[in-house]
Design a protein around this motif. Structure first.
Motif, PDB file in Angstrom:
ATOM      1  N   ALA A  67       3.505  10.335  10.886  1.00 54.22           N
ATOM      2  CA  ALA A  67       2.193   9.892  10.414  1.00 54.22           C
ATOM      3  C   ALA A  67       1.785   8.653  11.206  1.00 54.22           C
ATOM      4  CB  ALA A  67       2.251   9.582   8.927  1.00 54.22           C
ATOM      5  N   ARG A  68       0.489   8.374  11.237  1.00 50.45           N
ATOM      6  CA  ARG A  68      -0.001   7.235  12.019  1.00 50.45           C
ATOM      7  C   ARG A  68       0.114   5.916  11.260  1.00 50.45           C
ATOM      8  NH1 ARG A  68       1.151   8.695  16.395  1.00 50.45           N
ATOM      9  NH2 ARG A  68       0.087   6.848  17.198  1.00 50.45           N
ATOM     10  N   ILE A  69       0.264   5.999   9.936  1.00 49.19           N
ATOM     11  CA  ILE A  69       0.336   4.782   9.124  1.00 49.19           C
ATOM     12  C   ILE A  69       1.603   4.817   8.278  1.00 49.19           C
ATOM     13  CG2 ILE A  69      -0.739   3.475   7.231  1.00 49.19           C
ATOM     14  CD1 ILE A  69      -3.447   4.391   8.315  1.00 49.19           C
ATOM     15  N   CYS A  71       4.574   1.853   6.082  1.00 48.44           N
ATOM     16  CA  CYS A  71       4.655   0.561   5.399  1.00 48.44           C
ATOM     17  C   CYS A  71       6.014  -0.057   5.681  1.00 48.44           C
ATOM     18  CB  CYS A  71       4.450   0.718   3.894  1.00 48.44           C
ATOM     19  SG  CYS A  71       4.410  -0.863   2.985  1.00 48.44           S
ATOM     20  N   ARG A  95       1.456  -2.565   5.307  1.00 50.37           N
ATOM     21  CA  ARG A  95       1.301  -1.325   6.048  1.00 50.37           C
ATOM     22  C   ARG A  95       1.093  -1.638   7.524  1.00 50.37           C
ATOM     23  NH1 ARG A  95      -3.469   1.031   2.493  1.00 50.37           N
ATOM     24  NH2 ARG A  95      -3.842  -1.228   2.395  1.00 50.37           N
ATOM     25  N   ARG A  97       0.000   0.372  11.551  1.00 47.22           N
ATOM     26  CA  ARG A  97      -0.461   1.542  12.297  1.00 47.22           C
ATOM     27  C   ARG A  97       0.475   1.758  13.481  1.00 47.22           C
ATOM     28  NH1 ARG A  97      -5.011   4.226  11.825  1.00 47.22           N
ATOM     29  NH2 ARG A  97      -5.926   2.537  10.573  1.00 47.22           N
ATOM     30  N   ASP A 117      -5.158  -3.875  10.671  1.00 50.82           N
ATOM     31  CA  ASP A 117      -6.056  -3.315   9.656  1.00 50.82           C
ATOM     32  C   ASP A 117      -5.620  -3.613   8.227  1.00 50.82           C
ATOM     33  OD1 ASP A 117      -7.518  -2.183  11.717  1.00 50.82           O
ATOM     34  OD2 ASP A 117      -6.388  -0.305  11.674  1.00 50.82           O
ATOM     35  N   PHE A 118      -4.522  -4.358   8.060  1.00 48.18           N
ATOM     36  CA  PHE A 118      -3.929  -4.450   6.725  1.00 48.18           C
ATOM     37  C   PHE A 118      -3.651  -5.897   6.298  1.00 48.18           C
ATOM     38  CE2 PHE A 118      -2.541  -0.469   8.802  1.00 48.18           C
ATOM     39  CZ  PHE A 118      -3.234   0.431   8.001  1.00 48.18           C
ATOM     40  N   GLN A 180       1.047  10.332   1.350  1.00 51.22           N
ATOM     41  CA  GLN A 180       0.410   9.675   2.492  1.00 51.22           C
ATOM     42  C   GLN A 180      -1.010   9.243   2.135  1.00 51.22           C
ATOM     43  OE1 GLN A 180       2.090   8.902   5.191  1.00 51.22           O
ATOM     44  NE2 GLN A 180       0.381   7.926   6.264  1.00 51.22           N
ATOM     45  N   GLU A 184      -2.512   5.428   2.299  1.00 52.96           N
ATOM     46  CA  GLU A 184      -3.645   5.060   3.146  1.00 52.96           C
ATOM     47  C   GLU A 184      -4.871   4.617   2.359  1.00 52.96           C
ATOM     48  OE1 GLU A 184      -4.482   7.954   6.160  1.00 52.96           O
ATOM     49  OE2 GLU A 184      -2.364   8.178   6.721  1.00 52.96           O
ATOM     50  N   PRO A 186      -7.615   2.560   0.880  1.00 53.36           N
ATOM     51  CA  PRO A 186      -8.007   1.233   1.359  1.00 53.36           C
ATOM     52  C   PRO A 186      -8.004   0.138   0.308  1.00 53.36           C
ATOM     53  CG  PRO A 186      -9.920   2.671   1.188  1.00 53.36           C
ATOM     54  CD  PRO A 186      -8.723   3.527   0.940  1.00 53.36           C
ATOM     55  N   ARG A 191      -6.764   3.885  -4.606  1.00 53.14           N
ATOM     56  CA  ARG A 191      -5.445   4.475  -4.868  1.00 53.14           C
ATOM     57  C   ARG A 191      -5.378   5.013  -6.300  1.00 53.14           C
ATOM     58  NH1 ARG A 191      -2.111   0.516  -3.074  1.00 53.14           N
ATOM     59  NH2 ARG A 191      -2.347   1.463  -1.009  1.00 53.14           N
TER      60      ARG A 191
END
Length: 212
Positions: A67-69, A71, A95, A97, A117-118, A180, A184, A186, A191
């Motif tokens: 996966a691209r993301i 934790c 998390r 990337r 991004d996190f 996943q 992810e 945001p 969530r």
């Protein structure tokens, strides 16, 4: 090279299907494969003690991809069993990337990662202003009954929003792709909405038309 203070630009990866770690949450793991025992030994020598949890997934031709993301978690506890396994606990930090996989230098995978991004993950506890706890717990009770799961309902009623939502996201027996999606999300509210959708989907018997 370091990014964002103490977070490194390169971390070791632990691809584990269905295992979900979220920021500020705790994940117990059992380490027994030789390559991951080597990883743990190397990780404990670093000041950050970070392990990147990430979901493996099949590619278009069935080849294993990541996966691209994921934790990253910090090893905060570990103990050795009589038969040479290690029981460890990871505390979710942030998390990340996936930028580039690095293989060949160690028996385990490592990767260059981006934390850009996190930034919210490294802040304070998140809140969910729209959270209707009473309605959520009613749905949760129906879901747990259907899945024959048990829990300490008193603790759930008292838990903070983030602890409650993130713990359930990690513990509920959803498919890896659903885990996943929870990772992810945001925001905590997103969530929680995803978690509600997954529980309602399970209670409807997994009808694909309903899910869409």
């Amino acid at each position: 090279m370091k990014l964002h203070g103490d977070l490194p630009a390169k971390i070791p990866l632990f691809p584990l299907p269905g295992a979900l770690l979220l920021p500020r949450a705790r994940l117990p793991l059992q380490i027994f494969e030789p390559r991951y025992l080597a990883m743990l030994e190397d990780v404990l020598k670093t000041p950050e003690r970070l392990i990147g949890m990430i979901q493996p997934r099949p590619g278009p031709q069935g080849e294993p991809l990541l996966a691209r993301i994921g934790c990253a978690g910090r090893v905060i506890a570990f103990s050795e069993t009589d038969d040479g396994r290690y029981m460890i606990t990871l505390a979710g930090v942030s998390r990340f990337r996936l930028v580039r996989e690095i293989s060949g230098f160690t028996p385990y995978l490592s990767a260059e990662v981006s934390w850009d991004d996190f930034t919210r993950d490294r802040g304070g506890v998140e809140e969910d202003p729209a959270f209707d706890r009473e309605a959520f717990l009613k749905l949760l009770r129906r879901y747990f009954n259907a899945e024959q799961l048990s829990t300490d309902w008193g603790s759930l009623k008292e838990a903070e929003d983030e602890l409650l939502i993130n713990s359930l996201s990690m513990l509920c027996p959803f498919e890896p792709e659903d885990k996943q999606a929870l990772l992810e999300a945001p925001s905590l509210q997103t969530r929680r909405e995803t978690l509600v959708t997954l529980m309602e989907f399970a209670l409807r018997g997994g009808d694909e038309e309903v899910r869409q």
